[in-house]
Design a protein around this motif. Structure first.
Motif, PDB file in Angstrom:
ATOM      1  N   MET A  97      11.228 -38.150 -50.486  1.00 19.80           N
ATOM      2  CA  MET A  97      10.040 -37.376 -50.758  1.00 19.80           C
ATOM      3  C   MET A  97      10.288 -36.464 -51.956  1.00 19.80           C
ATOM      4  SD  MET A  97       7.697 -35.383 -48.073  1.00 19.80           S
ATOM      5  CE  MET A  97       7.180 -33.766 -48.476  1.00 19.80           C
ATOM      6  N   THR A  98       9.262 -36.204 -52.685  1.00 19.76           N
ATOM      7  CA  THR A  98       9.359 -35.384 -53.877  1.00 19.76           C
ATOM      8  C   THR A  98       9.689 -33.940 -53.518  1.00 19.76           C
ATOM      9  OG1 THR A  98       7.784 -36.732 -55.070  1.00 19.76           O
ATOM     10  CG2 THR A  98       8.078 -34.506 -55.850  1.00 19.76           C
ATOM     11  N   ALA A  99      10.617 -33.379 -54.265  1.00 19.33           N
ATOM     12  CA  ALA A  99      10.943 -31.970 -54.086  1.00 19.33           C
ATOM     13  C   ALA A  99      10.062 -31.169 -55.049  1.00 19.33           C
ATOM     14  CB  ALA A  99      12.412 -31.731 -54.375  1.00 19.33           C
ATOM     15  N   LYS A 118       7.547 -22.853 -52.650  1.00 19.46           N
ATOM     16  CA  LYS A 118       6.927 -22.959 -51.330  1.00 19.46           C
ATOM     17  C   LYS A 118       7.846 -23.723 -50.382  1.00 19.46           C
ATOM     18  CE  LYS A 118       2.054 -23.125 -52.734  1.00 19.46           C
ATOM     19  NZ  LYS A 118       0.841 -23.958 -52.668  1.00 19.46           N
ATOM     20  N   ASP A 119       7.649 -23.495 -49.106  1.00 20.42           N
ATOM     21  CA  ASP A 119       8.366 -24.235 -48.074  1.00 20.42           C
ATOM     22  C   ASP A 119       8.010 -25.715 -48.174  1.00 20.42           C
ATOM     23  OD1 ASP A 119       8.233 -24.998 -44.761  1.00 20.42           O
ATOM     24  OD2 ASP A 119      10.024 -24.025 -45.560  1.00 20.42           O
ATOM     25  N   ASP A 120       8.941 -26.595 -47.799  1.00 21.33           N
ATOM     26  CA  ASP A 120       8.694 -28.039 -47.867  1.00 21.33           C
ATOM     27  C   ASP A 120       7.498 -28.470 -47.029  1.00 21.33           C
ATOM     28  OD1 ASP A 120      10.797 -28.387 -49.590  1.00 21.33           O
ATOM     29  OD2 ASP A 120      12.218 -29.010 -48.036  1.00 21.33           O
ATOM     30  N   SER A 121       7.195 -27.729 -45.979  1.00 20.13           N
ATOM     31  CA  SER A 121       6.082 -28.105 -45.096  1.00 20.13           C
ATOM     32  C   SER A 121       4.749 -27.474 -45.512  1.00 20.13           C
ATOM     33  CB  SER A 121       6.406 -27.709 -43.652  1.00 20.13           C
ATOM     34  OG  SER A 121       6.563 -26.305 -43.559  1.00 20.13           O
ATOM     35  N   ALA A 122       4.746 -26.764 -46.647  1.00 19.29           N
ATOM     36  CA  ALA A 122       3.524 -26.094 -47.108  1.00 19.29           C
ATOM     37  C   ALA A 122       2.480 -27.099 -47.579  1.00 19.29           C
ATOM     38  CB  ALA A 122       3.863 -25.134 -48.248  1.00 19.29           C
ATOM     39  N   LEU A 123       1.232 -26.681 -47.498  1.00 18.16           N
ATOM     40  CA  LEU A 123       0.138 -27.490 -48.035  1.00 18.16           C
ATOM     41  C   LEU A 123       0.149 -27.378 -49.554  1.00 18.16           C
ATOM     42  CD1 LEU A 123      -2.734 -26.498 -45.581  1.00 18.16           C
ATOM     43  CD2 LEU A 123      -1.303 -28.530 -45.503  1.00 18.16           C
ATOM     44  N   TYR A 155      -3.019 -31.137 -49.580  1.00 10.80           N
ATOM     45  CA  TYR A 155      -2.207 -32.262 -49.151  1.00 10.80           C
ATOM     46  C   TYR A 155      -1.075 -31.780 -48.249  1.00 10.80           C
ATOM     47  CZ  TYR A 155      -4.519 -35.279 -52.535  1.00 10.80           C
ATOM     48  OH  TYR A 155      -5.451 -36.009 -53.221  1.00 10.80           O
ATOM     49  N   ARG A 156      -0.975 -32.391 -47.082  1.00 10.45           N
ATOM     50  CA  ARG A 156       0.138 -32.136 -46.164  1.00 10.45           C
ATOM     51  C   ARG A 156       1.347 -32.932 -46.645  1.00 10.45           C
ATOM     52  NH1 ARG A 156      -4.503 -33.280 -42.082  1.00 10.45           N
ATOM     53  NH2 ARG A 156      -4.469 -35.108 -43.403  1.00 10.45           N
ATOM     54  N   PRO A 157       2.543 -32.610 -46.177  1.00 10.48           N
ATOM     55  CA  PRO A 157       3.722 -33.400 -46.565  1.00 10.48           C
ATOM     56  C   PRO A 157       3.552 -34.896 -46.268  1.00 10.48           C
ATOM     57  CG  PRO A 157       4.430 -31.359 -45.550  1.00 10.48           C
ATOM     58  CD  PRO A 157       2.932 -31.428 -45.391  1.00 10.48           C
ATOM     59  N   THR A 158       2.894 -35.232 -45.163  1.00 13.90           N
ATOM     60  CA  THR A 158       2.673 -36.652 -44.855  1.00 13.90           C
ATOM     61  C   THR A 158       1.714 -37.291 -45.856  1.00 13.90           C
ATOM     62  OG1 THR A 158       0.943 -36.045 -43.266  1.00 13.90           O
ATOM     63  CG2 THR A 158       3.149 -36.444 -42.384  1.00 13.90           C
TER      64      THR A 158
END
Length: 143
Positions: A1-3, A8-13, A52-55
Protein backbone atom coordinates in the motif's frame (compact mmCIF):
# COMPACT_ATOMS: atom_id res chain seq x y z
CA UNK A 1 0.00 0.00 0.00
CA UNK A 2 1.14 3.52 -0.71
CA UNK A 3 2.78 5.37 2.14
CA UNK A 4 1.40 8.88 2.38
CA UNK A 5 3.87 11.59 3.36
CA UNK A 6 1.36 13.94 4.94
CA UNK A 7 1.83 13.26 8.64
CA UNK A 8 -1.60 11.60 8.98
CA UNK A 9 -2.12 8.19 10.54
CA UNK A 10 -2.15 5.30 8.04
CA UNK A 11 -5.82 4.66 8.84
CA UNK A 12 -6.85 8.29 8.21
CA UNK A 13 -9.34 9.24 5.53
CA UNK A 14 -7.81 10.88 2.45
CA UNK A 15 -9.29 13.40 0.06
CA UNK A 16 -9.38 12.72 -3.66
CA UNK A 17 -6.55 15.23 -4.10
CA UNK A 18 -4.34 13.42 -1.58
CA UNK A 19 -4.98 10.07 -3.23
CA UNK A 20 -4.41 11.57 -6.66
CA UNK A 21 -1.08 13.09 -5.65
CA UNK A 22 0.15 9.97 -3.83
CA UNK A 23 -0.72 7.54 -6.63
CA UNK A 24 -0.12 9.79 -9.62
CA UNK A 25 -3.67 9.31 -10.90
CA UNK A 26 -5.67 12.35 -11.99
CA UNK A 27 -8.80 13.12 -9.90
CA UNK A 28 -11.07 12.86 -12.96
CA UNK A 29 -9.76 9.30 -13.54
CA UNK A 30 -10.55 8.39 -9.92
CA UNK A 31 -14.09 9.77 -10.31
CA UNK A 32 -14.50 7.83 -13.58
CA UNK A 33 -13.31 4.63 -11.91
CA UNK A 34 -15.91 5.15 -9.18
CA UNK A 35 -18.58 5.04 -11.89
CA UNK A 36 -17.03 1.98 -13.57
CA UNK A 37 -16.22 -0.07 -10.47
CA UNK A 38 -19.16 -0.45 -8.08
CA UNK A 39 -16.77 -1.85 -5.45
CA UNK A 40 -15.03 1.54 -5.27
CA UNK A 41 -17.22 3.69 -3.05
CA UNK A 42 -15.36 6.33 -1.06
CA UNK A 43 -17.29 8.12 1.65
CA UNK A 44 -19.06 11.23 0.46
CA UNK A 45 -19.71 14.01 2.91
CA UNK A 46 -21.57 17.27 2.61
CA UNK A 47 -21.07 18.98 -0.69
CA UNK A 48 -20.11 15.68 -2.32
CA UNK A 49 -16.54 15.79 -0.97
CA UNK A 50 -14.94 12.35 -1.25
CA UNK A 51 -12.96 10.68 1.50
CA UNK A 52 -11.02 7.54 0.65
CA UNK A 53 -10.56 4.90 3.34
CA UNK A 54 -7.35 2.81 3.36
CA UNK A 55 -9.31 -0.04 1.73
CA UNK A 56 -10.46 2.35 -1.02
CA UNK A 57 -6.86 3.43 -1.63
CA UNK A 58 -5.77 -0.23 -1.82
CA UNK A 59 -8.57 -0.90 -4.32
CA UNK A 60 -7.50 2.08 -6.45
CA UNK A 61 -3.93 0.75 -6.42
CA UNK A 62 -5.20 -2.66 -7.54
CA UNK A 63 -7.31 -1.15 -10.33
CA UNK A 64 -4.32 0.89 -11.47
CA UNK A 65 -2.12 -2.23 -11.51
CA UNK A 66 -4.67 -4.30 -13.42
CA UNK A 67 -5.51 -1.62 -16.00
CA UNK A 68 -2.25 0.26 -16.48
CA UNK A 69 0.41 -2.38 -15.87
CA UNK A 70 -1.23 -5.73 -16.60
CA UNK A 71 -3.27 -4.59 -19.57
CA UNK A 72 -6.78 -5.47 -18.43
CA UNK A 73 -9.73 -3.60 -19.87
CA UNK A 74 -11.97 -1.87 -17.35
CA UNK A 75 -14.54 -4.66 -17.71
CA UNK A 76 -11.83 -7.28 -17.33
CA UNK A 77 -10.45 -5.61 -14.23
CA UNK A 78 -13.95 -5.39 -12.78
CA UNK A 79 -14.46 -9.11 -13.41
CA UNK A 80 -11.18 -9.89 -11.64
CA UNK A 81 -12.18 -7.75 -8.67
CA UNK A 82 -15.66 -9.27 -8.48
CA UNK A 83 -14.41 -12.84 -8.69
CA UNK A 84 -11.68 -12.33 -6.14
CA UNK A 85 -12.52 -11.94 -2.50
CA UNK A 86 -10.43 -9.47 -0.53
CA UNK A 87 -8.16 -12.19 0.89
CA UNK A 88 -7.83 -13.89 -2.52
CA UNK A 89 -6.89 -10.59 -4.14
CA UNK A 90 -4.23 -9.94 -1.52
CA UNK A 91 -2.86 -13.47 -1.92
CA UNK A 92 -2.58 -13.12 -5.71
CA UNK A 93 -0.80 -9.79 -5.34
CA UNK A 94 1.66 -11.40 -2.94
CA UNK A 95 2.10 -14.37 -5.33
CA UNK A 96 3.06 -12.05 -8.18
CA UNK A 97 5.61 -10.32 -6.02
CA UNK A 98 7.11 -13.69 -5.08
CA UNK A 99 7.68 -14.73 -8.68
CA UNK A 100 4.39 -16.19 -9.94
CA UNK A 101 4.77 -16.28 -13.73
CA UNK A 102 2.40 -15.20 -16.46
CA UNK A 103 1.61 -17.54 -19.33
CA UNK A 104 1.61 -16.03 -22.78
CA UNK A 105 -1.13 -17.62 -24.88
CA UNK A 106 0.60 -16.44 -28.05
CA UNK A 107 4.09 -17.70 -27.34
CA UNK A 108 3.91 -19.69 -30.58
CA UNK A 109 4.02 -16.42 -32.54
CA UNK A 110 0.45 -16.56 -33.81
CA UNK A 111 -1.45 -13.28 -33.74
CA UNK A 112 -4.00 -12.80 -31.01
CA UNK A 113 -4.59 -11.48 -27.55
CA UNK A 114 -2.02 -12.02 -24.84
CA UNK A 115 -3.58 -13.73 -21.84
CA UNK A 116 -2.26 -12.93 -18.39
CA UNK A 117 -2.89 -16.01 -16.29
CA UNK A 118 -1.24 -18.05 -13.61
CA UNK A 119 -0.01 -21.42 -14.80
CA UNK A 120 -1.97 -24.51 -13.85
CA UNK A 121 -2.74 -27.83 -15.54
CA UNK A 122 -6.37 -26.83 -16.12
CA UNK A 123 -5.34 -23.51 -17.62
CA UNK A 124 -2.82 -25.18 -19.94
CA UNK A 125 -5.60 -27.42 -21.28
CA UNK A 126 -7.89 -24.43 -21.76
CA UNK A 127 -5.20 -22.48 -23.61
CA UNK A 128 -4.45 -25.48 -25.85
CA UNK A 129 -8.17 -25.84 -26.64
CA UNK A 130 -8.49 -22.14 -27.46
CA UNK A 131 -5.46 -22.28 -29.75
CA UNK A 132 -7.00 -25.27 -31.52
CA UNK A 133 -10.27 -23.39 -32.02
CA UNK A 134 -8.37 -20.34 -33.28
CA UNK A 135 -6.47 -22.50 -35.80
CA UNK A 136 -9.70 -24.09 -37.06
CA UNK A 137 -11.33 -20.68 -37.43
CA UNK A 138 -8.32 -19.35 -39.31
CA UNK A 139 -8.38 -22.37 -41.64
CA UNK A 140 -12.09 -21.94 -42.26
CA UNK A 141 -11.59 -18.28 -43.12
CA UNK A 142 -8.61 -19.09 -45.33
CA UNK A 143 -6.22 -17.03 -43.26
Amino acid sequence: MTAFDDGKDDSALRTIGEVSDALGIKPHVLRYWEAQFPLLKPLKRSGGRRYYRPTDVALVETIDRLVNREGYTLKGAEAVLRSAGKSDLDRRTDDRRSGDRRADADSDGTPGVRLMVTESPDMAETIAALKSIRARLAAALGA
